[in-house]
Design an enzyme around this catalytic site. Sequence first.
Site, PDB file in Angstrom:
ATOM      1  N   CYS A  95       0.838  -1.210   0.000  1.00  0.00           N
ATOM      2  CA  CYS A  95       0.000   0.000   0.000  1.00  0.00           C
ATOM      3  C   CYS A  95       0.867   1.252   0.000  1.00  0.00           C
ATOM      4  CB  CYS A  95      -0.932  -0.004   1.206  1.00  0.00           C
ATOM      5  SG  CYS A  95      -2.014   1.445   1.256  1.00  0.00           S
ATOM      6  N   CYS A 104      -0.448   4.106   2.163  1.00  0.00           N
ATOM      7  CA  CYS A 104      -0.221   3.899   3.606  1.00  0.00           C
ATOM      8  C   CYS A 104       1.245   4.137   3.976  1.00  0.00           C
ATOM      9  CB  CYS A 104      -0.572   2.476   4.016  1.00  0.00           C
ATOM     10  SG  CYS A 104      -2.072   1.825   3.308  1.00  0.00           S
ATOM     11  N   ASP A 105       2.149   3.586   3.180  1.00  0.00           N
ATOM     12  CA  ASP A 105       3.551   3.502   3.608  1.00  0.00           C
ATOM     13  C   ASP A 105       4.532   4.349   2.809  1.00  0.00           C
ATOM     14  OD1 ASP A 105       2.764   1.655   5.523  1.00  0.00           O
ATOM     15  OD2 ASP A 105       2.971  -0.024   4.154  1.00  0.00           O
TER      16      ASP A 105
END
Length: 316
Positions: A139, A142-143
């Site tokens: 992701c 997300c990261d």
Amino acid sequence: MSAIEKLKCLIIGSGPAGFTAAIYASRANMSPVLYQGLQPGGQLTTTTDVDNFPGYSKGVNGTQMMVDLEEQAKRFGTDVRSGMITKVDFNGPVHKVWVDDKLEIHADTIIISTGASARYLGLDSEQHYLSNGGGVSACAVCDGFFYKGQETVIVGAGDSACEEASYLANICTKVTMLVRKGEFRASKIMADRVRGIENIEILHNTELDEVLGDGNVVTGVRVVNNQTKEKHEIPCTGAFIAIGHTPNTKVFSPWLTMDESGYIVNNPGSSKTNIEGVFVSGDAADHVYRQAVTAAGTGCMAALDAERYLAAKGLH
Ligand code: NDP
């Protein structure tokens, strides 16, 4: 034969969607029972820090966030249990489900929050640096931030891979896309977009052969050209896998309308499915946003829709 358990509200799945539905349903006196499934806490427990969930100003560990959500749901009386839903029968106003092929439950409302699982390549090195949070992720939204000013590699050639590559290109100095075929799977507009971004290099006919690192963190990848069989190494600190997701919806497939990939189709703007009293929230119905906060939002919608359904039927 064991007795049939009767419930007002059954929630299936324990990610942010399921637990948010549980918080709302228990506060509305619907006495929800939530089944956790095989991966209690869902996909967030495979990530390390969650920095983009509103309210956690210093970020939060993904597993801790799910522990907090579970405690919050229990505080209002949610009955959280372990078990897999192995069979369902949605033929009629009482929705029947079986837990681990044993316990039979009859529920007036069901909220499906079973999520989706990211697909991975299956390499040992990929799984190692995924599980230790050392540089493999599925992701980018997300990261990606953790790789600010660094070089990353992304595997995949669909719309998700293109979207994530564009996202990373704004954060990282260089993004290398590994596309296993001679062409993209993505829509032309998305493929053209990544082709036009200066710091994205696209390697066609190229596959990830190994994730390289020092045991703790990723330091590069080895790739192989599947035409010439030549291998070479690319230095990077992050390897993103964007080869699709599989929604965890198979058990519902004879009953619920799904798209060709198995995502449950909800009525636009609501959590309602094609079966009255059965609602869906989170990634089981969402292949576009896939965020903890959007899953939580739709979990809230599902609980409110379920409560209104019960009230309209005189069941609550
Ligand atoms: P897709 O299934 O569309 O694409 C998966 C990609 O991963 C393909 O390019 C495939 O390669 C590649 N792949 C699969 N297995 C491997 C492997 N073992 N090694 C290397 N590459 C591999 O998944 P997406 O998540 O991209 O998209 C899912 C759906 O969501 C699609 O319908 C998409 O259009 C939609 N979507 C729409 C968006 C938007 O409109 N903004 C954004 C994101 C998704 P190959 O092509 O060779 O098979």
